[in-house]
Every structure is written in structure tokens, then in C-alpha cells.
Design an enzyme around this catalytic site. Structure first.
Site, short mmCIF file in Angstrom:
data_model
loop_
_atom_site.label_atom_id
_atom_site.label_comp_id
_atom_site.label_asym_id
_atom_site.label_seq_id
_atom_site.Cartn_x
_atom_site.Cartn_y
_atom_site.Cartn_z
N ASP A 25 -37.86 7.11 -6.78
CA ASP A 25 -37.87 7.61 -8.15
C ASP A 25 -38.76 8.85 -8.12
O ASP A 25 -39.98 8.75 -7.98
CB ASP A 25 -38.46 6.53 -9.08
CG ASP A 25 -38.81 7.05 -10.47
OD1 ASP A 25 -38.47 8.20 -10.79
OD2 ASP A 25 -39.44 6.28 -11.24
N LYS B 5 -40.92 19.01 -12.07
CA LYS B 5 -39.53 18.55 -12.15
C LYS B 5 -38.78 19.25 -13.29
O LYS B 5 -37.57 19.40 -13.26
CB LYS B 5 -39.52 17.03 -12.36
CG LYS B 5 -38.15 16.42 -12.43
CD LYS B 5 -38.28 14.91 -12.49
CE LYS B 5 -36.99 14.22 -12.84
NZ LYS B 5 -37.19 12.77 -12.92
N GLU C 184 -31.11 7.98 -13.32
CA GLU C 184 -32.25 7.09 -13.58
C GLU C 184 -31.86 5.87 -14.42
O GLU C 184 -32.22 4.74 -14.06
CB GLU C 184 -33.39 7.86 -14.24
CG GLU C 184 -34.07 8.79 -13.26
CD GLU C 184 -34.89 9.89 -13.91
OE1 GLU C 184 -35.07 9.86 -15.15
OE2 GLU C 184 -35.36 10.78 -13.19
N ASP D 88 -36.02 4.49 -22.62
CA ASP D 88 -37.01 5.07 -21.71
C ASP D 88 -37.98 5.98 -22.46
O ASP D 88 -37.63 7.09 -22.84
CB ASP D 88 -36.25 5.86 -20.62
CG ASP D 88 -37.18 6.50 -19.59
OD1 ASP D 88 -38.41 6.48 -19.78
OD2 ASP D 88 -36.65 7.04 -18.60
#
Ligand code: AMP
Length: 568
Positions: A6, A68, A145, A168
Site C-alpha cells: 500500500d 503521491k 485501493e 475511506d
């Protein structure tokens, strides 16, 4: 051996499939989560993880985090003497995870399944894949994800067409996805989100509640504003985490030689955070609407991201869905564990296929604007989002702006992509100057329309209704993938960077933490930290683990006493 990784914005994690189950792998510090942070030390050596994140406040110019967000762009940051793209920095994090796994398993790790957000486009996916390759990993597969989270919860063992809703909520973003399996193919049926909602916003609202209580006289106005912000943020973070375990928790700031403190109860926090909790609803409704799935047909509601540990969030979810969410897997571990499940299936040639969702805008697109600072002036260089990340495309959105000075002759529209509040932190795509008719400040309106389509074409239309002026700019998302020679050259640069020996990780981490404390405190406490650093450096100079190890344990205990047990 195939590992599952991850690669997160804040933290990353690595796991393997072993003896019929997914298992997380600890890093050199024994932690399951490794902060996605890279820092370059004065001697040119690279530091990754917790120590790097602690250097963020003491060595901001040599440290990178949250890269990211720029994956797939050519934007680079200069750390020390070298420039790095998000891809390079990710490769550094990946190779550190790879080394951790090799130490843990005692064998080489050559292949990986890596997770990416469902809304990542082709370019971002290719960049992630190259980062893996730069780290010396064969990237067997990239998976979404939310799909990974659903795998960690065993979606593959359920009947077909049992949709999972993945909720999330992380540090700064909120993503909702609906994942379903049909004919052995996993599909993200819909994804929606709010990229300005996360744990940090809950900290802000807690500060709004606590600050007038701890400081009714306004004494804290004497503290340096930057330091005060950080002290309040740290107090809020630790109060909020404590409220995840108890019905009430202290909110304490130590400054000016005294403690400013109050107690916050869970119900006070819930009432104060009500506007944020309400914002959790809309993306959920949108994802259900987009996928045409009814709440009562959802098979599971699963929780991912550290902020879903807040009981007030869990209560809101329970109310929203009329049932308890499933939180059987640690919300920060689910994605890496799911990647390992896919790695396990892959090594048995039973990997599940996946349909990708790429018809959403991967980055926020917007322009530079100025906002009133409340004291009669303006703050310039603030990003004004027009099309938010995760918006289904094609999309067309318009925003309205006004002049900020009398008889302003023209307006410069600078177009950016990214998520940072200040445009300097985003990627500039182009600019456009538009002449304006004369008028008083605030009287001349400007309409800016962005239209973004599936081929990556962004069209910017600026319209000044009062003058009838229109301007148009088309920005083409050209493929800027580096060629093979370029990749080889970058691999050589990365390979040449020095790495500290792995055994040294604990020492680096504690020194970085101590340096951050030294900057954060003043007066006696600062002096004390300074003395401890000097003592520990002397212990290190002996190069004798029998002296270094107990000295570090003592140093760690002292720092814990000073700022509380650290949390990741
Ligand atoms: P992530 O981006 O998923 O790593 O989530 C990080 C966010 O989770 C941060 O905003 C943390 O404050 C929050 N978080 C982590 N642990 C807890 C906890 N025990 N209680 C409340 N929030 C937490």
C-alpha cells in the site's frame, strides 16, 4: 515471493501471503506503517520513514512528504543537491519497504502487487509502475485501493454481486467506493469523494472549540503564531485520538511556562463537528446513485483510513446506513493486507481480474486567486479549485471572481493542477491575460469555465460579461512519459544515493524526533532536550552497541515523558 504494498500519501505498508493468510511486515523500527516521507541528510544520505517525517519541521527544504499527490507529473523537488519527481521519491519508499521485507523473510523480494487510488489515470498508474521498477521490483499488478480493502474483507469468498461500500476517511481526504465482483472480475462500480475532508479538519474544529476555553484572556497571542499553530495542532491530534478510546480527554497546550488546559467530552466534540459529519453524507449518496445500488442491498460497509477510528464517525455511519459498519480489519492495514491477498492469488495463478474506473478527473484543476486577509489586504497565490479531483468526466464547471483593485486593467488567469492550498505547491499548466473594463474594485466580474474531457483535454473559457470579452485556452495533456534511456539514467542516480545502514534506523529516528522537540519547545525544556542530544551523540561516538542501546532507551523514555508516547 510476491509482496503486497500500500503506497499511501501519508503512510505505506507492506504485507505477504503466508500459511493461508495475509500478514503485515514490520519495518526496521518494528512499526507496521512507514511514513511516506523522504529526507536527505547533510552527508547526502537518504532517510526514509518516521525519521524523515520528523525532519519535516526541522529540515523542510531537505524533506518531502505527500508526494503521491504529484504522481505522474514532471514536477520535481530539490532535496539536498538532487531533484526528485514523485516517482523517484516513491521508488525510494518502495525500496525501503522491500529491504524491510527481505530482512523479515530472509529471502530476496522480487515482485509486488501495488495499490493505487481508484481515480488514478493511466499516467499516474504508469508512474507508480515505474517507481516499482526503479526500486528493483517486478510490478505484477496494480490494484485499486478500495478493491484491495474489499479483498482484505474477503469479498472474493462471497457470492457474486454482493456489493461492498468502502468508506475511506484519511488525514486529508475522504473517498467512498462501491466494489462488486461479477464473473470473477472485481469492479469499482462508483467512486465519489471530498478531497478536503479528513482528520486535519476535525483537528481544526476541535481547536475552535478548545481555544477560547483554554485561553479566555488571549494570553497565547504572545506566542509566535507559527509555533502556536503547531502546538494547537499537536494538542488537538492527541485529544482527538484519546477521544477514540475514552468519553473525555484533556486538550493541553504548554507555552509561556504554563499549561493551558481543558477537558473535552465526546458529545461536545460530536456537536462541534456536526457540520463535518454532515459532509460525509453527500459522497455516500452520490456513489449509491451513480452505481444504482440501494443501501439495503449493500453486503458490507467497510472502514479504511485512520480517521474512521473516531467513534463520532462510526456513530454517524451507523445512523446513515442503519447498521454497524464492519471494522474487523485495522483501518490502516486493510489496503496492504488486501494487496497481499491478491499477491497470494497471483502466485497460485488465481488472481482476480479487475475493471478499472478511469472516467474521473484525477487531479483538482483550478486557478490562482487572492483572498481577503480580514485586515483590509489580500493574500495572493491561493488556489481556487474549479473542477475537483474525482469529478466524473467529461465535466464542465464555472467559477466567478471579481477585481480586487479600482480600475484594474487586466486579470491574469494562471491555471494549476494539484491539491495544495497555495498554488506554489501545485503544477502550473498555463496562463491567460484578459483585459478588463474600468470600474471599482469588486464591481467587475469574471467568469472562468473549465471543461475537461476523457482524452485529458482541458479547455479554459474566460468571460467578462460587462465588456463582452471572451478568451479561450486549450491545454493538452500530452504524454510526458520518460523514455527508456531516461529511466536508466534515473535508476543510476537513485542507486548512487547513500543509504544509512538499516541497524542505524532507530538512532536516526530518535535524533530526528529530538531535533523536532528542540525546535518545538523553549526555555528549560529546550535546554534539556539539547543536553540529551549531546549525551546521545557521545554514546553514538563510542560505536559500541552496549553503550548505545541503553542510552537510546533512556533517551526515548525521556522524550515520551516530555511529549507523551508518540503516535504514528
Ligand atoms: P491515513 O491518511 O489513513 O493514514 O489517516 C491518518 C488520519 O487518521 C490522521 O488524520 C489521524 O489523525 C487519524 N487517526 C489515526 N489514528 C486515529 C485514532 N486512534 N483516532 C482518531 N483519529 C485517528
Amino acid at each position: 515471493m510476491i509482496v503486497g504494498i500500500d503506497l499511501g500519501t501519508t503512510n505505506s505498508a507492506i504485507a505477504i501471503w503466508r500459511d493461508g493468510q495475509a500478514e503485515l511486515i514490520p519495518n526496521a523500527l518494528g512499526d507496521m506503517l512507514t511514513p511516506s516521507a523522504v529526507s536527505i541528510a547533510a552527508d547526502g544520505a537518504v532517510i526514509v520513514g518516521l525519521a524523515a517525517r520528523d525532519r519535516q519541521s526541522t529540515h523542510p527544504a531537505d524533506t518531502a512528504t505527500a508526494f503521491k499527490r504529484y504522481m505522474g507529473t514532471q514536477q520535481s523537488v530539490k532535496l539536498g543537491k538532487t531533484s526528485f519527481t514523485a516517482e523517484d521519491l516513491s521508488a525510494i519508499v518502495l525500496s525501503s519497504l522491500k529491504a524491510d521485507a527481505e530482512t523479515f523473510l530472509g529471502e530476496p523480494v522480487t515482485s509486488a502487487v501495488i495499490t493505487v487510488p481508484a481515480y488514478f489515470n493511466d499516467r499516474q498508474r504508469k508512474a507508480t509502475r515505474r517507481a516499482g521498477e526503479l526500486a528493483g521490483l517486478k510490478v505484477e499488478r496494480l490494484i485499486n485501493e478500495p478493491t484491495a480493502a474489499a479483498l482484505a474483507y474477503g469479498i472474493q469468498t462471497r457470492e457474486e454481486k454482493e456489493p461492498f461500500l468502502v468508506f475511506d476517511l484519511g488525514g486529508g481526504t475522504f473517498d467512498v467506493s462501491i466494489v462488486e465482483m461479477f464473473d470473477g472480475v472485481m469492479e469499482v462500480r462508483a467512486s465519489a469523494g471530498d478531497n478536503r475532508l479528513g482528520g486535519e479538519d476535525f483537528n481544526e474544529t476541535l481547536i475552535d472549540l478548545a481555544k477560547p476555553r483554554i485561553d479566555p484572556q488571549g494570553a497565547l497571542a504572545k506566542v509566535d503564531p507559527v509555533l502556536l499553530r503547531e502546538l494547537l495542532r499537536v494538542a488537538a491530534e492527541s485529544c482527538r485520538r484519546a477521544l477514540s478510546e475514552a468519553e473525555e480527554a484533556p486538550f493541553t497546550v504548554t507555552a509561556l511556562g504554563q499549561d493551558f488546559t481543558t477537558t473535552i467530552t465526546s458529545s461536545e466534540f460530536e456537536a462541534q463537528a456536526a457540520p463535518l459529519l454532515t459532509r460525509l453524507r453527500e459522497p455516500v449518496l452520490r456513489s449509491l446513485r451513480d452505481s444504482d445500488i440501494r443501501v439495503d442491498t449493500l453486503s458490507e460497509v467497510i472502514l479504511v483510513g485512520g480517521s474512521t477510528r473516531m467513534p463520532i464517525v462510526r456513530r454517524t455511519i451507523t445512523r446513515m446506513f442503519g447498521r454497524f459498519p464492519n471494522a474487523a480489519v485495522h483501518p490502516d492495514h486493510a489496503v496492504a493486507l488486501g494487496a497481499a491477498v491478491q499477491a497470494g492469488l497471483k502466485s497460485r495463478d488465481a488472481a482476480l481480474d479487475e475493471i478499472r474506473m478511469t472516467d474521473v478527473c484525477p487531479f483538482t484543476l483550478g486557478i490562482d486567486h487572492s483572498v481577503a486577509d480580514g485586515r483590509g489586504g489580500f493574500r495572493h497565490g491561493i488556489f481556487s479549485p474549479i473542477i475537483e479531483r474525482n469529478t466524473p468526466i467529461p465535466a464542465s464547471r464555472v467559477s466567478y471572481y471579481q477585481t480586487i483593485s479600482d480600475n484594474q486593467r487586466s486579470i491574469d488567469i494562471h491555471i494549476y493542477q494539484g491539491e495544495a492550498r497555495e498554488v506554489l505547491g501545485n503544477v502550473k499548466l498555463g496562463s491567460l491575460r484578459v483585459p478588463l473594463p474600468s470600474g471599482k474594485a469588486g464591481d467587475v466580474g469574471v467568469e472562468v469555465r473549465f471543461s475537461y474531457d476523457t482524452s485529458g483535454l482541458l479547455e479554459v473559457d474566460v468571460n467578462v460579461p460587462r465588456a463582452g470579452t471572451q478568451r479561450n485556452l486549450v491545454i493538452v495533456d500530452d504524454d510526458d512519459a520518460p523514455d527508456q534511456a531516461d529511466v536508466a539514467a534515473r535508476r543510476a542516480v537513485l542507486a548512487a544515493i547513500k543509504r544509512h545502514p538499516r541497524d542505524d534506523s532507530h538512532n536516526q529516528a530518535i535524533l530526528a524526533r529530538a531535533a523536532r522537540c528542540y525546535e518545538g519547545f523553549i526555555g528549560d525544556r529546550r535546554d534539556m532536550v539539547g543536553t540529551w542530544i549531546a549525551q546521545f551523540e557521545a554514546a553514538l561516538a563510542t560505536q559500541d552497541p552496549r553503550i548505545i542501546d541503553p542510552a537510546r532507551a533512556q533517551f526515548d523514555a525521556a522524550l515520551n515523558e516530555l511529549e507523551g508516547d508518540r503516535y504514528l
